[in-house]
Design an enzyme around this catalytic site. Structure first.
Site, PDB file in Angstrom:
ATOM      1  N   LYS A 134     -10.714  14.507 -67.687  1.00 45.87           N
ATOM      2  CA  LYS A 134     -11.768  15.489 -67.386  1.00 45.87           C
ATOM      3  C   LYS A 134     -11.190  16.903 -67.520  1.00 45.87           C
ATOM      4  O   LYS A 134     -11.837  17.802 -68.057  1.00 45.87           O
ATOM      5  CB  LYS A 134     -12.334  15.288 -65.979  1.00 45.87           C
ATOM      6  CG  LYS A 134     -13.150  14.032 -65.787  1.00 45.87           C
ATOM      7  CD  LYS A 134     -14.392  13.973 -66.655  1.00 45.87           C
ATOM      8  CE  LYS A 134     -15.460  14.950 -66.251  1.00 45.87           C
ATOM      9  NZ  LYS A 134     -16.722  14.748 -67.034  1.00 45.87           N
ATOM     10  N   THR A 181     -15.577  17.860 -62.657  1.00 42.76           N
ATOM     11  CA  THR A 181     -15.261  17.414 -61.295  1.00 42.76           C
ATOM     12  C   THR A 181     -14.246  18.332 -60.626  1.00 42.76           C
ATOM     13  O   THR A 181     -13.431  18.966 -61.309  1.00 42.76           O
ATOM     14  CB  THR A 181     -14.693  15.970 -61.369  1.00 42.76           C
ATOM     15  OG1 THR A 181     -14.171  15.611 -60.102  1.00 42.76           O
ATOM     16  CG2 THR A 181     -13.556  15.863 -62.394  1.00 42.76           C
ATOM     17  N   ASP A 182     -14.271  18.344 -59.298  1.00 40.76           N
ATOM     18  CA  ASP A 182     -13.264  19.122 -58.555  1.00 40.76           C
ATOM     19  C   ASP A 182     -11.873  18.526 -58.705  1.00 40.76           C
ATOM     20  O   ASP A 182     -10.869  19.185 -58.429  1.00 40.76           O
ATOM     21  CB  ASP A 182     -13.654  19.227 -57.067  1.00 40.76           C
ATOM     22  CG  ASP A 182     -13.886  17.880 -56.377  1.00 40.76           C
ATOM     23  OD1 ASP A 182     -13.723  16.822 -57.029  1.00 40.76           O
ATOM     24  OD2 ASP A 182     -14.248  17.892 -55.187  1.00 40.76           O
ATOM     25  N   GLU A 183     -11.814  17.260 -59.152  1.00 38.27           N
ATOM     26  CA  GLU A 183     -10.515  16.585 -59.236  1.00 38.27           C
ATOM     27  C   GLU A 183      -9.572  17.220 -60.253  1.00 38.27           C
ATOM     28  O   GLU A 183      -8.380  16.942 -60.248  1.00 38.27           O
ATOM     29  CB  GLU A 183     -10.704  15.108 -59.595  1.00 38.27           C
ATOM     30  CG  GLU A 183     -11.446  14.352 -58.535  1.00 38.27           C
ATOM     31  CD  GLU A 183     -11.473  12.858 -58.790  1.00 38.27           C
ATOM     32  OE1 GLU A 183     -10.630  12.354 -59.545  1.00 38.27           O
ATOM     33  OE2 GLU A 183     -12.350  12.198 -58.208  1.00 38.27           O
ATOM     34  N   TYR A 209      -8.944   2.142 -48.336  1.00 37.19           N
ATOM     35  CA  TYR A 209      -7.631   2.327 -48.983  1.00 37.19           C
ATOM     36  C   TYR A 209      -6.682   3.091 -48.060  1.00 37.19           C
ATOM     37  O   TYR A 209      -7.085   4.078 -47.415  1.00 37.19           O
ATOM     38  CB  TYR A 209      -7.757   3.165 -50.259  1.00 37.19           C
ATOM     39  CG  TYR A 209      -8.550   2.571 -51.399  1.00 37.19           C
ATOM     40  CD1 TYR A 209      -9.041   1.265 -51.377  1.00 37.19           C
ATOM     41  CD2 TYR A 209      -8.795   3.344 -52.535  1.00 37.19           C
ATOM     42  CE1 TYR A 209      -9.762   0.761 -52.439  1.00 37.19           C
ATOM     43  CE2 TYR A 209      -9.516   2.842 -53.614  1.00 37.19           C
ATOM     44  CZ  TYR A 209      -9.995   1.548 -53.554  1.00 37.19           C
ATOM     45  OH  TYR A 209     -10.708   1.066 -54.618  1.00 37.19           O
ATOM     46  N   ASP A 211     -23.215   6.277 -78.897  1.00 36.10           N
ATOM     47  CA  ASP A 211     -21.922   6.760 -78.402  1.00 36.10           C
ATOM     48  C   ASP A 211     -21.758   8.254 -78.715  1.00 36.10           C
ATOM     49  O   ASP A 211     -21.955   8.659 -79.869  1.00 36.10           O
ATOM     50  CB  ASP A 211     -20.823   5.947 -79.113  1.00 36.10           C
ATOM     51  CG  ASP A 211     -19.465   6.112 -78.482  1.00 36.10           C
ATOM     52  OD1 ASP A 211     -19.178   7.197 -77.928  1.00 36.10           O
ATOM     53  OD2 ASP A 211     -18.670   5.157 -78.565  1.00 36.10           O
ATOM     54  N   TYR A 256      -8.133   9.441 -65.051  1.00 38.48           N
ATOM     55  CA  TYR A 256      -9.512   9.957 -65.102  1.00 38.48           C
ATOM     56  C   TYR A 256      -9.528  11.481 -65.019  1.00 38.48           C
ATOM     57  O   TYR A 256     -10.087  12.163 -65.889  1.00 38.48           O
ATOM     58  CB  TYR A 256     -10.346   9.367 -63.957  1.00 38.48           C
ATOM     59  CG  TYR A 256     -11.603  10.161 -63.654  1.00 38.48           C
ATOM     60  CD1 TYR A 256     -12.673  10.182 -64.548  1.00 38.48           C
ATOM     61  CD2 TYR A 256     -11.712  10.922 -62.487  1.00 38.48           C
ATOM     62  CE1 TYR A 256     -13.816  10.936 -64.287  1.00 38.48           C
ATOM     63  CE2 TYR A 256     -12.845  11.671 -62.217  1.00 38.48           C
ATOM     64  CZ  TYR A 256     -13.894  11.675 -63.127  1.00 38.48           C
ATOM     65  OH  TYR A 256     -15.018  12.424 -62.869  1.00 38.48           O
TER      66      TYR A 256
END
Ligand code: NAD
Ligand code: TDX
Length: 340
Positions: free
Chosen positions: A160, A129-131, A213, A66, A156
């Site tokens: 990040k 991430t681009d998010e 979705y 971990d 999420y």
């Protein structure tokens, strides 16, 4: 164009048994046999040692553990010259159902790795991430740029974003030799069946109708995972310390268009899918401006034909049923419980 400024010899790749991490490990083993890779991976539901099986032992070693375990990091990290950090809880839908492991792995785990990189004075590259930039309107001409404000929407993406901010602070305050890359949606082999493209492809292979979705109008900016791997290598070896690079390949497509392409490549009627409950807080559109990466580091995507890349990916799932089958039933059961 930038020169190579760092020649890694012995790197730790966290999350190297997941989708993108394992594609990177195989890319490094193929293209840089002079580099030794220690994969550090907890082997959660998303990690599979089969993803890196068959690589020469002299090049790739797996340590199961971990990233939150500071004592383990003190055993693993010394002797390496860089950490490339892919490990994460990565699925938005899971983060909505249970955010706890996202905070642990994505925030606390990144903190522990940053401290280890500091203790041993080594280079650190952070995969993000681009998010973190939130979303764009469907009709907005703008794309994400590196200095845009952070506006994450989901548990999420907020974890990040938190991890990126830790990296920025560690670089500025402690002078850690860190870089960050924020990439758009990856596709390719070894992606878990919970994600959009593998889910629809394996649904069709199982005789289950694909699930879309909301309105299906949401746009994602697709990049082949091999182009992502090469970009990360360029940033690790040529990138400017302290900088953020956005990785994307001009691959914007609506979900319904991607699904229709899958249906047609797999010989199914265009209406052979179900509309299902939308994701709460569903980001409308992601789009990356990769100019900085292209100008500074000379990176260009190779997989520019999405239909061809998608066809190859479908073929990979068709011929690797024993890889995805064990995870399929439990994944679909989880979705069914969520009405998706
Ligand atoms: P994945 O879920 O397929 O793999 C994650 C890997 O990390 C697994 O092997 C898992 O066992 C390991 N892991 C999880 N928790 C761990 C822990 N506490 N300690 C050690 N290992 C642990 O994820 P992915 O889609 O390959 O994403 C990899 C990285 O790329 C993530 O950081 C993600 O945020 C980022 N990213 C993904 C995409 C995408 O399209 N999938 C796009 C941009 C950025
Ligand atoms: O069954 C589905 N039907 C559907 O319409 C699934 C699983 C998804 N979707 C939609 C939701 C998204 O608009 O498809 C799009 C893509 O969904 P995901 O594969 O879950 O990806 P996304 O949420 O866009 O996030 C991905 O890209 C950025 C990765 O999972 C993240 O780790 C990465 O940071």
């Amino acid at each position: 164009m930038a020169e190579v400024v760092f020649e890694p010899r012995n790197i730790v790749v966290t999350g190297g048994c997941g989708f993108i991490g394992s594609n990177f490990v195989r890319w490094v083993a193929r293209n840089h046999p002079e580099v030794h890779v220690t994969v550090l991976d907890k082997l959660t539901y998303a990690g599979n040692p089969a993803n890196i099986a068959g690589l020469p032992e002299s090049q790739v070693e797996l340590v199961v553990g971990d990233i939150c375990d500071a004592d383990l990091l003190d055993e693993v990290v010394p002797g390496h010259d860089a950490i490339v950090h892919y490990a994460a809880e990565s699925h938005n839908d899971n983060s909505i159902a249970d955010p706890e492991p996202f905070v642990q792995t994505n925030v606390v785990g990144t903190y522990r790795l940053l401290q280890a990189a500091r203790r041993y004075g080594i280079r650190y590259h952070h995969i993000s991430t681009d998010e973190v930039y939130g979303d764009l309107a469907l009709d907005e001409p703008r794309r994400f740029e590196p200095d845009d404000p952070y506006r994450p929407s989901s548990p999420y993406s907020s974890t990040k974003a938190s991890s990126d901010l830790l990296v920025r602070a560690w670089a500025r305050t402690y002078g850690l030799a860190a870089t960050i890359s924020n990439c758009s949606n990856n596709y390719g082999p070894y992606q878990h069946v919970e994600k959009f493209i593998p889910r629809q492809v394996t649904n069709i292979l199982c005789g289950i109708r694909p699930k879309l979705y909301g309105t299906g109008e949401n746009v994602r900016d697709w990049i082949h995972t091999e182009d992502h791997s090469r970009a990360v290598w360029d940033i690790l070896t040529k990138g400017r310390i302290g900088e953020t690079y956005l990785i994307g390949a001009d691959g914007e497509r609506s979900n319904i268009d991607v699904l229709r392409e899958i249906l047609s490549l797999m010989g199914e009627p265009q209406d052979a899918f179900d509309w299902v409950r939308d994701r709460p807080g569903h980001d409308r559109r992601y789009a990356i401006d990769p100019t900085k990466l292209e100008r500074e580091l000379g990176w260009r995507p190779v997989h520019t034909d999405f239909a061809e890349g998608l066809a190859q990916t479908i073929e990979w799932y068709r011929t690797h049923e024993s890889w995805w089958r064990p995870a399929k039933e439990a994944t679909e059961r989880r979705y069914a419980e969520q009405g998706q």
